[in-house]
Write an enzyme that holds these catalytic residues in place. Structure first.
Site, PDB file in Angstrom:
ATOM      1  N   PRO A  32      -6.739  46.416 -63.201  1.00 31.94           N
ATOM      2  CG  PRO A  32      -5.367  44.573 -63.639  1.00 31.94           C
ATOM      3  CD  PRO A  32      -6.810  44.988 -63.545  1.00 31.94           C
ATOM      4  CG  ASP A  60      -7.843  45.149 -67.789  1.00 28.43           C
ATOM      5  OD1 ASP A  60      -6.864  44.681 -67.181  1.00 28.43           O
ATOM      6  OD2 ASP A  60      -9.020  44.777 -67.572  1.00 28.43           O
ATOM      7  CG  HIS A  61      -0.596  45.894 -67.371  1.00 25.23           C
ATOM      8  ND1 HIS A  61       0.072  45.088 -68.271  1.00 25.23           N
ATOM      9  CD2 HIS A  61       0.268  46.903 -67.074  1.00 25.23           C
ATOM     10  CE1 HIS A  61       1.277  45.563 -68.496  1.00 25.23           C
ATOM     11  NE2 HIS A  61       1.421  46.680 -67.785  1.00 25.23           N
ATOM     12  NE  ARG A  62      -8.279  42.564 -65.512  1.00 31.32           N
ATOM     13  CZ  ARG A  62      -9.569  42.582 -65.146  1.00 31.32           C
ATOM     14  NH1 ARG A  62     -10.011  41.685 -64.256  1.00 31.32           N
ATOM     15  NH2 ARG A  62     -10.402  43.471 -65.646  1.00 31.32           N
TER      16      ARG A  62
END
Length: 469
Positions: free
Chosen positions: A263, A439-441
């Site tokens: 994401p 990566d938004h994680r």
């Protein structure tokens, strides 16, 4: 007593690679070779490499053809020990299909190979094709469940020895191939064998079985670009078809996986790079070696990653489905390099320990290595963060795709003259755009923006930042 040839399997080329494309043979059947002599050139998803032989002796068989993709652990070459008696062509060919029936085989009789294992492979007889299904499906063709009894094999070998032309191989020696042709109504007399001396292999029969039926067009229908194949959707002639393989195949798979699993989010900023350009020009005027602008930016990036280590990580999924963020003690800085073989991303190991001059030297070395196709899997697959200088292509910005399994990539656009407000007045400055995809994680926008701002400030005030780091 005939000495059995040793079969050399395509070795593990590192970094989890499972296949390689055979580019070129460096030896031929009948050649005398020595230990560690290069026998083939193969192209992996990472680089072009020469494969050395672990055996000395006479080459008796080459398991593959240039352009063919071979799986790691499958036969590559067979070598008879030095001084071993010559093998009769028929017996050698018979040995070929015997070996193909063992676990871990599958390169000559394509589609019949089985996974490598330590024990015997259990087989059961495949059901006969039903009437009218002769050319319908591929699954029945490639089924690994076919079997032939020892009595049938012996009878086939005896028939072959009685009927062959002296000094030449028969057109077909494998009962598996003959049975497949018979079950699918293939006339072997019309099949061109691709093996040695016209030997018909499983892949030759498979090609006939799976060949789509030709549908005759009505005479009144106009065919566009007569003489070429027409595309059904557009009606245009198809100029060419290029197999997706080698580096392009790896890039496609990696980018698709990145898009489907990560994401991602993107932040960007315009930066006044005038001071950095002037700093480098000053080095050149003084006669000292002036690192490239990319090397300076690489130095700022490694300093930024020390401050924001979340962007120098990787996400791993455990067998139970849970995920964890893996942090590293160092930074392997990858950078995108365009080559004749496609986009490559070599990485500078322990980049955080290098000065701008040392980074410049390593960047130049790695560019030369990848353009010559001599980069090792370690040099191409060990990065933890990627720097992409797409400004060399004359573009300002790009929402780059993260180089999986990394979690971020920083892009640098071209440096051009632009109007810029400096101390309340309009001026012409050297401006570039930085784009960070992350990566938004592993982090939120605040962390990503903090890192991007750190690199931007370093570019705008390079003297101060270089003194501090």
């Amino acid at each position: 007593m005939m000495t059995e040839a040793k079969v050399f399997l395509l070795p593990d080329l590192g970094e989890g690679l499972t296949e390689a494309e055979l580019v070129n043979w460096l030896v031929s059947v009948g050649d005398e070779i020595r230990v560690d002599q290069p026998i083939a050139e193969v192209e992996t998803a990472k680089s072009m490499v020469e494969v050395p032989s672990p055996y000395a002796g006479t080459v008796t068989e080459l398991h593959g053809e240039p352009g063919q993709t071979l799986d790691v652990g499958k036969p590559l070459i067979s070598v008879a020990p030095a001084g071993a008696p010559a093998v009769e062509p028929v017996q050698a060919a018979a040995n070929t299909y015997r070996e193909e029936e063992k676990a871990g085989s599958g390169n000559v009789l394509i589609g019949y190979g089985t996974p490598a294992g330590n024990g015997a492979v259990r087989r059961s007889r495949a059901p006969k094709s039903t009437a009218g299904s002769g050319r319908a499906g591929v699954s029945s063709v490639a089924s690994p469940e076919s079997s032939v009894s020892d009595a049938e094999k012996a009878a086939d070998d005896l028939l072959l020895l009685r009927t062959r032309v002296p000094g030449k191989l028969g057109a077909v020696i494998s009962p598996l191939v003959r049975r497949m042709a018979r079950d699918h109504g293939v006339d072997l007399g019309e099949v061109h064998g691709s093996g040695d001396s016209g030997l018909i292999l499983r892949r030759d029969v498979e090609a006939v079985i799976t060949k789509p039926a030709v549908i005759e067009e009505p005479i009144t229908r106009a065919i566009p670009n007569q003489g070429t194949t027409a595309d059904a959707r557009t009606g245009l002639g198809i100029a060419s078809r290029t197999p997706v393989r080698g580096v392009r195949k790896a890039v496609a798979a990696n980018m698709s996986r990145s898009r489907s699993e990560i994401p991602e989010a993107t932040v960007w900023v315009d930066v006044d790079a005038t001071a950095l350009v002037e700093l480098r020009a000053g080095f050149k005027k003084g006669g000292a070696h002036a690192p490239g602008l990319l090397a300076f930016i690489a130095r700022f990036v490694t300093a930024g990653l020390k401050k924001y280590p979340e962007l120098n990580t990787r996400i791993e999924t455990a067998p139970d489905g849970s995920q964890e963020i893996v942090a590293f003690e160092g930074i392997n800085l990858g950078f995108a390099a365009q080559t004749d073989r496609g986009l490559m991303v070599p990485s500078i190991r322990a980049a955080e320990k290098l000065s701008a001059r040392e980074l410049d030297s390593e960047i130049r070395r790695l560019i030369d290595v990848v353009r010559e196709g001599k980069a090792t899997p370690g040099e191409l697959g060990s990065g933890t963060f990627t720097l992409n200088n797409y400004g060399v292509f004359g573009v300002d910005g790009s929402a780059a795709i993260i180089n999986h399994p990394e979690v971020a990539i920083l892009g640098v656009g071209r440096i051009i003259d632009k109007p810029w407000v400096l101390d309340g007045e309009l001026a012409v400055r050297k401006v570039t755009e930085l784009t960070l995809t992350f990566d938004h994680r592993v982090c939120d926008g605040g962390t990503a923006a903090g890192f991007l701002r750190f690199v931007a400030d370093a570019i705008e005030n390079p003297g101060t930042v270089l003194a501090e780091i």
